[in-house]
Design a protein around this motif. Structure first.
Motif, mmCIF file in Angstrom:
data_model
loop_
_atom_site.group_PDB
_atom_site.id
_atom_site.type_symbol
_atom_site.label_atom_id
_atom_site.label_comp_id
_atom_site.label_asym_id
_atom_site.label_seq_id
_atom_site.Cartn_x
_atom_site.Cartn_y
_atom_site.Cartn_z
ATOM 1 N N PRO A 248 0.834 -1.207 0.000
ATOM 2 C CA PRO A 248 0.000 0.000 0.000
ATOM 3 C C PRO A 248 0.866 1.254 0.000
ATOM 4 O O PRO A 248 1.972 1.276 0.547
ATOM 5 C CB PRO A 248 -0.796 -0.117 1.297
ATOM 6 C CG PRO A 248 -0.722 -1.556 1.678
ATOM 7 C CD PRO A 248 0.605 -2.040 1.184
ATOM 8 N N VAL A 249 0.348 2.290 -0.626
ATOM 9 C CA VAL A 249 1.033 3.582 -0.635
ATOM 10 C C VAL A 249 0.352 4.473 0.394
ATOM 11 O O VAL A 249 -0.823 4.796 0.262
ATOM 12 C CB VAL A 249 0.980 4.224 -2.027
ATOM 13 C CG1 VAL A 249 1.686 5.571 -2.019
ATOM 14 C CG2 VAL A 249 1.597 3.291 -3.062
ATOM 15 N N ALA A 250 1.082 4.855 1.420
ATOM 16 C CA ALA A 250 0.527 5.690 2.482
ATOM 17 C C ALA A 250 0.645 7.157 2.112
ATOM 18 O O ALA A 250 1.647 7.597 1.549
ATOM 19 C CB ALA A 250 1.250 5.420 3.791
ATOM 20 N N THR A 251 -0.382 7.914 2.403
ATOM 21 C CA THR A 251 -0.359 9.352 2.162
ATOM 22 C C THR A 251 -0.513 10.096 3.484
ATOM 23 O O THR A 251 -0.790 9.501 4.530
ATOM 24 C CB THR A 251 -1.512 9.781 1.233
ATOM 25 O OG1 THR A 251 -2.758 9.652 1.931
ATOM 26 C CG2 THR A 251 -1.539 8.941 -0.031
ATOM 27 N N THR A 252 -0.343 11.396 3.434
ATOM 28 C CA THR A 252 -0.541 12.245 4.613
ATOM 29 C C THR A 252 -1.992 12.685 4.744
ATOM 30 O O THR A 252 -2.352 13.351 5.717
ATOM 31 C CB THR A 252 0.339 13.497 4.519
ATOM 32 O OG1 THR A 252 -0.081 14.277 3.390
ATOM 33 C CG2 THR A 252 1.809 13.131 4.350
ATOM 34 N N LEU A 253 -2.817 12.350 3.758
ATOM 35 C CA LEU A 253 -4.212 12.784 3.757
ATOM 36 C C LEU A 253 -4.969 12.222 4.951
ATOM 37 O O LEU A 253 -4.613 11.166 5.480
ATOM 38 C CB LEU A 253 -4.897 12.346 2.461
ATOM 39 C CG LEU A 253 -4.376 12.982 1.170
ATOM 40 C CD1 LEU A 253 -4.929 12.251 -0.048
ATOM 41 C CD2 LEU A 253 -4.741 14.462 1.120
ATOM 42 N N ASP A 254 -6.002 12.923 5.340
ATOM 43 C CA ASP A 254 -6.884 12.470 6.409
ATOM 44 C C ASP A 254 -8.275 12.307 5.800
ATOM 45 O O ASP A 254 -8.848 13.270 5.277
ATOM 46 C CB ASP A 254 -6.906 13.504 7.536
ATOM 47 C CG ASP A 254 -7.739 13.041 8.723
ATOM 48 O OD1 ASP A 254 -8.979 13.000 8.586
ATOM 49 O OD2 ASP A 254 -7.153 12.748 9.780
ATOM 50 N N ALA A 255 -8.807 11.083 5.840
ATOM 51 C CA ALA A 255 -10.081 10.794 5.173
ATOM 52 C C ALA A 255 -11.203 11.694 5.673
ATOM 53 O O ALA A 255 -12.066 12.121 4.897
ATOM 54 C CB ALA A 255 -10.448 9.320 5.362
#
Length: 550
Positions: A248-255
């Motif tokens: 998986p590619v982790a992002t800094t986004l917050d759902a």
């Protein structure tokens, strides 16, 4: 009785026809005949025949009919295109299934040369450019056979191969897409992100999965109709990212922030083109990127806009850094000020005898322009780059536009730069970062993936400058143009902006804000004023997510 010519004189022959000219004429006829015979012989030697006109010129009506078929197919008028063929029902069914099944939109079909066969059939070649939605364009060549009917009309002789030379009764095409934006992309807490749940992320997720711009991937396969076995690949789109498919590619986004940002744009942007970015102040990690409309151009990160009066945060920093002004200094705010051209305030407001604090909180253009001689021509750009990182190359994790503050070419352009106009260019990502830097004192390169390389070099703002900037932005909420946020709890500060586009296009509306550890920036195209257009979007977001992410 036979006429006998009389004698003309003693010992002379009877008079008769003159033979000289007759013999000459005879020789001309013989030479001409010989020439024709030689020409005929040469013709036969070349296997043309003595009167062969060469290849037959294609019937103009046949060519016209072929062009009409291609034009109807190109425009999606499948029933009309099919009616020009000998098998209209089958033609309409295949044309519809071909374009729909392969997700083709707006094909470009260009007719080419026409030729006539020995049996009278006219064949018109064409080039097909088939845009496969979300992937790219599939280009190939094919041809239309046309036959003249008993009534004199020309019809396309329908065959599967005219749609594509490899389409047949035993082989067909299949579109395969490689899902690069499904559960393989997660937010900061490991929650799966998808374009279905977060439409604005649709164009971004393939870029993230591809390591910054590889885009979506897929292929058009030639398959056996009976077995489904792949027999070949006709077109490939995109490229491999190099990442393991199962990682998986982790992002800094917050759902949670992402959903709230998209809902805020949908509810408050009034259907206008708009964009928003929210990021963490202490490290620059991006929490939300939202665009309206959600598909297409990423205005939030790649847009190029004049930031209008939100840029006065940078201008104020430049003035405070050199003690050119203090918040309580009187800086008059007239309705108009002419510097090569006439500048004015929104709704031609004025505040005579105003303090600089009042000028900031009411966003007075003329007051800021009057201070232009307090900073050097290049100084605004130098401050933007040295302290805010604007104009340096950012490694966000996806393609981005990182701002520009050119040296003014004259005093009129310098005056415009003081209020975020002229050639100053930014976007919501840049202005969210500017806000974060102003209230923390330290620039942190914005990041969407957490592992982006940072090649920027900046200096921290002095603590006294940060304190003054925070106080000015807070007062703008409590007693200024950002009062739309006044009833939100906590230490909330903001700055509004109105950016001119052209004389005949409404202004863009801007709004930047901070609360706790989050900075937000929003632009609404043709929003007229920032407080009335972009302000409600930011308020909706902050109201929906009262707690900062950890």
């Amino acid at each position: 009785m036979t006429d006998v010519a009389p004698l003309t004189g003693p010992g002379r022959r009877p008079a008769g026809p003159r033979r000289g000219p007759a013999r000459k004429a005879t020789r001309v006829v013989l030479v001409a005949g010989l020439t024709l015979a030689l020409a005929a012989g040469i013709g036969y030697a070349a296997e043309l025949g003595p009167f062969d006109p060469g290849p037959a010129k294609p019937d103009a009506e046949a060519t016209r009919q072929a062009r009409a078929f291609l034009a109807d197919w190109e425009a999606g008028r499948m029933s009309r295109a099919a009616a020009l063929t000998l098998r209209p029902e089958q033609a309409e069914r295949v044309l519809n299934s071909f374009t729909a099944g392969l997700d083709i939109s707006e094909p470009d079909l260009t007719p080419g040369a026409a030729k006539t066969g020995e049996d009278g059939t006219v064949t018109v070649s064409f080039t097909a450019k088939m845009p496969v939605t979300g992937l790219g364009t599939w280009t190939y060549a094919s041809a239309l056979p046309l036959r003249k009917q008993d009534d004199g009309a020309w019809k396309v002789e329908w065959a599967l191969s005219l749609v594509h030379p490899k389409l047949s009764g035993t082989e067909k095409f299949r579109l395969e897409r490689e899902d690069t934006a499904g559960p393989g992309i997660t937010d900061r807490d490991g929650n799966a992100l998808s374009s279905r749940k977060h439409p604005s992320l649709g164009p971004l997720l393939p870029q993230i999965a591809g390591g910054g711009g590889s885009g979506p991937r897929g292929a058009v396969r030639l398959v056996d109709r009976a077995t489904g076995k792949v027999k070949g690949t006709e077109a490939s789109f995109g490229k491999k990212s190099g990442r393991p498919a199962d990682r998986p590619v982790a992002t800094t986004l917050d759902a949670t922030w992402q959903s709230a940002a998209e809902k805020a744009l949908a509810a408050e942007a009034d259907g206008k083109d708009a964009a928003l970015v929210a990021l963490r102040i202490d490290d620059g990690e991006i929490l939300a990127v939202a665009n309206s409309p959600s598909s297409g151009f990423n205005r939030a990160v790649s847009g190029t806009y004049a930031p209008g009066s939100t840029w006065k945060i940078v201008t104020t920093s430049a003035l405070l850094l050199k003690d050119a002004v203090a918040p309580d200094d009187v800086v008059d705010c007239p309705k108009y000020l002419t510097v090569g051209k006439r500048f004015q305030n929104v709704e031609t407001s004025e505040h005579r005898g105003a303090t600089f604090r009042k000028d900031f909180t009411t966003s007075c253009n003329t007051a800021f322009i009057s201070l232009r001689d307090k900073v050097g021509d290049q100084e605004l750009g130098d401050v933007a780059g040295k302290y805010f990182g604007v104009g340096q190359k950012w490694g966000v994790g996806i393609p981005s536009y990182d701002g520009s503050v050119p040296t003014p070419r004259d005093q009129t352009e310098k005056a415009a730069s003081m209020i975020g106009q002229g050639r100053v260019q930014a976007n919501p990502l840049i202005m969210a970062s500017v806000t974060a830097t102003a209230v923390s004192g330290t620039f942190h390169q914005p990041s969407l993936t957490g592992d982006s390389e940072d090649t920027t070099t900046t200096s921290p703002l002095p603590r006294e400058v940060v304190t003054q900037l925070r106080e000015l932005m807070r007062t703008t909420v409590t007693d200024g143009t950002a009062s739309v946020l006044a009833d939100l709890p906590g230490d909330v500060g903001a700055k509004t902006g109105t950016a001119e586009v052209s004389d005949d296009v409404p202004n863009n509306g801007w709004f930047v804000a901070y609360r706790g550890n989050v900075a937000v920036a929003c632009v609404v195209e043709k929003g007229v004023t920032g407080g009335a257009s972009a302000g409600p979007v930011v308020r909706s977001l902050l109201d929906a997510v009262p707690d900062d992410p950890s």
